[in-house]
Design a protein around this motif. Structure first.
Motif, mmCIF file in Angstrom:
data_model
loop_
_atom_site.group_PDB
_atom_site.id
_atom_site.type_symbol
_atom_site.label_atom_id
_atom_site.label_comp_id
_atom_site.label_asym_id
_atom_site.label_seq_id
_atom_site.Cartn_x
_atom_site.Cartn_y
_atom_site.Cartn_z
ATOM 1 N N SER A 105 0.827 -1.203 0.000
ATOM 2 C CA SER A 105 0.000 0.000 0.000
ATOM 3 C C SER A 105 0.864 1.257 0.000
ATOM 4 N N PHE A 106 2.004 1.209 0.694
ATOM 5 C CA PHE A 106 2.909 2.359 0.703
ATOM 6 C C PHE A 106 3.482 2.603 -0.692
ATOM 7 N N GLU A 107 3.882 1.515 -1.368
ATOM 8 C CA GLU A 107 4.416 1.662 -2.722
ATOM 9 C C GLU A 107 3.348 2.188 -3.673
ATOM 10 N N ARG A 108 2.129 1.682 -3.520
ATOM 11 C CA ARG A 108 1.045 2.178 -4.368
ATOM 12 C C ARG A 108 0.763 3.648 -4.089
ATOM 13 N N ARG A 109 0.829 4.020 -2.818
ATOM 14 C CA ARG A 109 0.588 5.413 -2.463
ATOM 15 C C ARG A 109 1.668 6.320 -3.043
ATOM 16 N N ARG A 110 2.919 5.861 -2.987
ATOM 17 C CA ARG A 110 3.999 6.647 -3.570
ATOM 18 C C ARG A 110 3.833 6.780 -5.083
ATOM 19 N N THR A 111 3.413 5.684 -5.724
ATOM 20 C CA THR A 111 3.174 5.734 -7.168
ATOM 21 C C THR A 111 2.055 6.706 -7.507
ATOM 22 N N LEU A 112 0.986 6.652 -6.716
ATOM 23 C CA LEU A 112 -0.135 7.560 -6.940
ATOM 24 C C LEU A 112 0.285 9.010 -6.733
ATOM 25 N N GLU A 113 1.091 9.252 -5.711
ATOM 26 C CA GLU A 113 1.581 10.612 -5.475
ATOM 27 C C GLU A 113 2.447 11.092 -6.633
ATOM 28 N N GLY A 114 3.271 10.177 -7.159
ATOM 29 C CA GLY A 114 4.106 10.547 -8.303
ATOM 30 C C GLY A 114 3.282 10.933 -9.517
ATOM 31 N N TRP A 115 2.228 10.148 -9.793
ATOM 32 C CA TRP A 115 1.356 10.477 -10.925
ATOM 33 C C TRP A 115 0.612 11.790 -10.689
ATOM 34 N N CYS A 116 0.230 12.046 -9.440
ATOM 35 C CA CYS A 116 -0.470 13.303 -9.138
ATOM 36 C C CYS A 116 0.441 14.509 -9.370
ATOM 37 N N PHE A 117 1.701 14.391 -8.965
ATOM 38 C CA PHE A 117 2.638 15.488 -9.186
ATOM 39 C C PHE A 117 2.956 15.656 -10.672
ATOM 40 N N SER A 118 2.960 14.555 -11.420
ATOM 41 C CA SER A 118 3.281 14.616 -12.848
ATOM 42 C C SER A 118 2.088 14.999 -13.703
ATOM 43 N N ALA A 119 0.884 14.865 -13.152
ATOM 44 C CA ALA A 119 -0.329 15.090 -13.946
ATOM 45 C C ALA A 119 -0.407 16.489 -14.555
ATOM 46 N N PRO A 120 -0.112 17.575 -13.808
ATOM 47 C CA PRO A 120 -0.197 18.904 -14.446
ATOM 48 C C PRO A 120 0.710 19.038 -15.659
#
Length: 293
Positions: free
Chosen positions: A23-38
């Protein structure tokens, strides 16, 4: 019988630990995509879509009102726009002028950036403020800087005209050239400054023990160590010279779009110009590979 609950507890604890890691790895991946989304959204909307439209427009004779629908007066002409660009002598002349401008601008910008970076690396009062001054053109928008250099309107251009009128024109032109070089070398100064700070101090200590002078240390230690950054700045300055607002090819493309009837030719010219630029950069990198440490 008493040991079984202990094993069960250990297995459950192991599963909880594994689940928390996933879950931590998934959360980090999701955070990375959120920062890259803009950036990704901006790239898709403002870069990728215009690139695709530009390729399509280059095969049409397109009016201003038909850029997106390709209806009305738009007409498919295939490679006719590209052939017209190749056969137009003014395009060849503008291309030669672009390369000549880059031929004298790139060495001056790279040398000036390296010289300023060496000075800014030294310790002296107000060093931080001087670094900010040389980096201001990067912070300001390109439109603002182009307005400052605009002939007869921008403050730098007006100042150069005043100085030129008082000195016969030479110092006015020199003032504008110096301002243009300072504007064009800001990123290169920052890159060189980071490169100079990455040189290990032990190398300078070794050559100092051998009795090397400051110039010998720079020539035999600093310059070979930062040679990849020299090549990088040359490529950056070359690309910047090709896409500046006063570049002959860029001015020609702008004049084509101002009429509202030559968007197809402007798109064809832009893609041909990009291809020539990429080939030039590739040749430059191949020729300078032996200077890389």
């Amino acid at each position: 019988m008493a040991k079984k609950p202990v094993k069960v507890k250990k297995q459950l604890a192991h599963k909880r630990t594994l689940g928390s890691v996933i879950s931590f790895e998934r959360r980090r991946t999701l955070e990375g995509w959120c920062f890259s989304a803009p950036w990704l959204i901006g790239f898709l909307i403002f870069t990728l879509v215009p690139l695709i439209l530009s390729v399509r427009i280059s095969f049409y004779i397109t009016q201003l009102t038909d850029l997106y629908g390709f209806e009305g007066q738009s007409k498919w002409v295939g490679f006719e726009n590209y052939m017209d660009i190749i056969q137009d002598p003014s395009v060849g002349e503008a291309m030669v002028n672009s390369f000549l401008n880059a031929l004298w601008q790139v060495p001056i910008i790279v040398f000036f950036a390296l010289f300023v970076a060496v000075l800014l690396k030294q310790k002296f009062p107000g060093r931080v403020y001087f670094r900010v001054i040389f980096f201001i053109p990067v912070i300001l928008a390109g439109v603002i800087m182009s307005y400052l250099f605009n002939d007869g309107v921008g403050s730098i251009s007006v100042f150069g005209s005043i100085v030129g009128s008082a000195s016969g024109g030479f110092f006015g032109t020199l003032t504008q050239y110096i301002g243009n070089i300072m504007w064009s070398s800001s990123v290169e100064i920052l890159i060189f400054l980071a490169a100079l700070q990455s040189v290990p101090d032990i190398l300078y200590e070794v050559v100092e023990i051998d009795g090397a002078t400051a110039w010998e240390s720079f020539w035999h230690v600093t310059l070979p160590y930062i040679s990849p950054f020299v090549i990088l700045n040359c490529v950056y300055a070359l690309v910047d010279s090709f896409v500046k607002y006063d570049n002959p090819i860029m001015s020609m493309m702008q004049s084509m779009t101002e009429t509202g009837t030559k968007y197809g030719m402007a798109s064809a010219l832009s893609w041909m110009y990009m291809l020539i630029t990429l080939i030039t950069i590739l040749i430059f990198i191949l020729l300078t590979r032996r200077w890389l440490r």
